[in-house]
Design a protein around this motif. Structure first.
Motif, PDB file in Angstrom:
ATOM      1  N   PHE A  19     -10.536  32.326  45.435  1.00  0.00           N
ATOM      2  CA  PHE A  19     -10.004  32.435  44.083  1.00  0.00           C
ATOM      3  C   PHE A  19     -10.545  33.689  43.417  1.00  0.00           C
ATOM      4  CE2 PHE A  19      -9.956  27.884  44.956  1.00  0.00           C
ATOM      5  CZ  PHE A  19      -8.657  27.558  44.594  1.00  0.00           C
ATOM      6  N   LEU A  20      -9.713  34.308  42.580  1.00  0.00           N
ATOM      7  CA  LEU A  20     -10.120  35.458  41.779  1.00  0.00           C
ATOM      8  C   LEU A  20      -9.958  35.096  40.310  1.00  0.00           C
ATOM      9  CD1 LEU A  20      -8.194  38.236  43.709  1.00  0.00           C
ATOM     10  CD2 LEU A  20     -10.629  37.813  43.806  1.00  0.00           C
ATOM     11  N   ASP A  21     -10.776  35.671  39.472  1.00  0.00           N
ATOM     12  CA  ASP A  21     -10.634  35.491  38.041  1.00  0.00           C
ATOM     13  C   ASP A  21      -9.297  36.090  37.600  1.00  0.00           C
ATOM     14  OD1 ASP A  21     -11.547  36.941  35.143  1.00  0.00           O
ATOM     15  OD2 ASP A  21     -12.023  34.826  35.443  1.00  0.00           O
ATOM     16  N   ARG A  22      -8.659  35.472  36.616  1.00  0.00           N
ATOM     17  CA  ARG A  22      -7.361  35.937  36.132  1.00  0.00           C
ATOM     18  C   ARG A  22      -7.417  37.379  35.628  1.00  0.00           C
ATOM     19  NH1 ARG A  22      -5.197  36.378  31.306  1.00  0.00           N
ATOM     20  NH2 ARG A  22      -7.014  35.447  30.332  1.00  0.00           N
ATOM     21  N   ILE A  23      -8.489  37.715  34.944  1.00  0.00           N
ATOM     22  CA  ILE A  23      -8.643  39.076  34.408  1.00  0.00           C
ATOM     23  C   ILE A  23      -8.756  40.081  35.550  1.00  0.00           C
ATOM     24  CG2 ILE A  23     -10.173  40.574  33.081  1.00  0.00           C
ATOM     25  CD1 ILE A  23     -10.824  38.034  31.392  1.00  0.00           C
ATOM     26  N   THR A  24      -9.513  39.749  36.580  1.00  0.00           N
ATOM     27  CA  THR A  24      -9.657  40.616  37.746  1.00  0.00           C
ATOM     28  C   THR A  24      -8.319  40.803  38.448  1.00  0.00           C
ATOM     29  OG1 THR A  24     -11.925  39.842  38.039  1.00  0.00           O
ATOM     30  CG2 THR A  24     -10.889  40.941  39.919  1.00  0.00           C
ATOM     31  N   ALA A  25      -7.567  39.724  38.614  1.00  0.00           N
ATOM     32  CA  ALA A  25      -6.261  39.801  39.271  1.00  0.00           C
ATOM     33  C   ALA A  25      -5.314  40.711  38.492  1.00  0.00           C
ATOM     34  CB  ALA A  25      -5.664  38.415  39.425  1.00  0.00           C
ATOM     35  N   ASN A  26      -5.305  40.592  37.176  1.00  0.00           N
ATOM     36  CA  ASN A  26      -4.430  41.439  36.364  1.00  0.00           C
ATOM     37  C   ASN A  26      -4.868  42.901  36.394  1.00  0.00           C
ATOM     38  OD1 ASN A  26      -2.494  39.558  35.563  1.00  0.00           O
ATOM     39  ND2 ASN A  26      -3.781  38.819  33.909  1.00  0.00           N
ATOM     40  N   GLU A  27      -6.169  43.150  36.447  1.00  0.00           N
ATOM     41  CA  GLU A  27      -6.665  44.523  36.561  1.00  0.00           C
ATOM     42  C   GLU A  27      -6.243  45.145  37.892  1.00  0.00           C
ATOM     43  OE1 GLU A  27      -8.125  46.727  34.489  1.00  0.00           O
ATOM     44  OE2 GLU A  27      -7.728  45.224  32.942  1.00  0.00           O
ATOM     45  N   LEU A  28      -6.280  44.365  38.966  1.00  0.00           N
ATOM     46  CA  LEU A  28      -5.821  44.871  40.260  1.00  0.00           C
ATOM     47  C   LEU A  28      -4.331  45.209  40.209  1.00  0.00           C
ATOM     48  CD1 LEU A  28      -7.749  42.521  42.688  1.00  0.00           C
ATOM     49  CD2 LEU A  28      -8.165  44.951  42.320  1.00  0.00           C
TER      50      LEU A  28
ATOM     51  N   LYS B 129      -2.692  46.199  37.530  1.00  0.00           N
ATOM     52  CA  LYS B 129      -2.594  47.438  36.757  1.00  0.00           C
ATOM     53  C   LYS B 129      -2.969  48.648  37.607  1.00  0.00           C
ATOM     54  CE  LYS B 129      -3.607  45.480  32.223  1.00  0.00           C
ATOM     55  NZ  LYS B 129      -4.594  45.455  31.125  1.00  0.00           N
ATOM     56  N   GLN B 130      -4.039  48.520  38.409  1.00  0.00           N
ATOM     57  CA  GLN B 130      -4.449  49.626  39.276  1.00  0.00           C
ATOM     58  C   GLN B 130      -3.359  49.956  40.281  1.00  0.00           C
ATOM     59  OE1 GLN B 130      -8.190  48.789  41.169  1.00  0.00           O
ATOM     60  NE2 GLN B 130      -9.220  48.363  39.234  1.00  0.00           N
ATOM     61  N   ALA B 131      -2.611  48.938  40.698  1.00  0.00           N
ATOM     62  CA  ALA B 131      -1.543  49.138  41.673  1.00  0.00           C
ATOM     63  C   ALA B 131      -0.292  49.681  41.018  1.00  0.00           C
ATOM     64  CB  ALA B 131      -1.237  47.825  42.382  1.00  0.00           C
ATOM     65  N   GLY B 132      -0.270  49.744  39.686  1.00  0.00           N
ATOM     66  CA  GLY B 132       0.907  50.233  38.975  1.00  0.00           C
ATOM     67  C   GLY B 132       1.954  49.142  38.797  1.00  0.00           C
ATOM     68  N   LEU B 133       1.542  47.882  38.870  1.00  0.00           N
ATOM     69  CA  LEU B 133       2.451  46.753  38.718  1.00  0.00           C
ATOM     70  C   LEU B 133       2.230  46.078  37.375  1.00  0.00           C
ATOM     71  CD1 LEU B 133       1.933  45.146  42.251  1.00  0.00           C
ATOM     72  CD2 LEU B 133       3.766  46.682  41.540  1.00  0.00           C
ATOM     73  N   LYS B 134       3.234  45.344  36.932  1.00  0.00           N
ATOM     74  CA  LYS B 134       3.110  44.583  35.696  1.00  0.00           C
ATOM     75  C   LYS B 134       2.144  43.425  35.931  1.00  0.00           C
ATOM     76  CE  LYS B 134       5.894  42.034  32.402  1.00  0.00           C
ATOM     77  NZ  LYS B 134       7.239  41.558  32.073  1.00  0.00           N
ATOM     78  N   PRO B 135       1.149  43.222  35.053  1.00  0.00           N
ATOM     79  CA  PRO B 135       0.233  42.093  35.215  1.00  0.00           C
ATOM     80  C   PRO B 135       1.003  40.776  35.193  1.00  0.00           C
ATOM     81  CG  PRO B 135      -0.618  43.628  33.589  1.00  0.00           C
ATOM     82  CD  PRO B 135       0.779  44.075  33.925  1.00  0.00           C
ATOM     83  N   LYS B 136       0.777  39.956  36.206  1.00  0.00           N
ATOM     84  CA  LYS B 136       1.553  38.720  36.360  1.00  0.00           C
ATOM     85  C   LYS B 136       0.753  37.481  36.022  1.00  0.00           C
ATOM     86  CE  LYS B 136       4.119  36.158  39.822  1.00  0.00           C
ATOM     87  NZ  LYS B 136       4.620  36.106  41.166  1.00  0.00           N
TER      88      LYS B 136
END
Length: 62
Positions: A43-52, A54-61
């Motif tokens: 499991f990853l923290d929701r904030i960490t997942a959204n930051e990844l 953003k780094q990938a250039g994708l919309k935070p899901k």
């Protein structure tokens, strides 16, 4: 709130990312323009997942 690592990887793969290589504690995903390290935890923290995302250039899901 947590995000399953598999859901994050599925989101990356739907957006043309693929597994480049496995490191000691990270999986490295790329789309030939950006390279994103994803920790190998169940499991990853929701904030960490959204930051990844953003780094990938994708919309935070998450």
């Amino acid at each position: 709130m947590s995000v399953k690592r598999r859901d994050l990887i599925r989101y990356f793969e739907e957006n043309e990312f693929y597994l480049l290589r496995e490191g000691k504690s990270h999986s490295i995903y790329t789309n030939n323009r950006k390279t994103i390290p994803v920790k190998r935890h169940r499991f990853l923290d929701r904030i960490t997942a959204n930051e990844l995302c953003k780094q990938a250039g994708l919309k935070p899901k998450f």
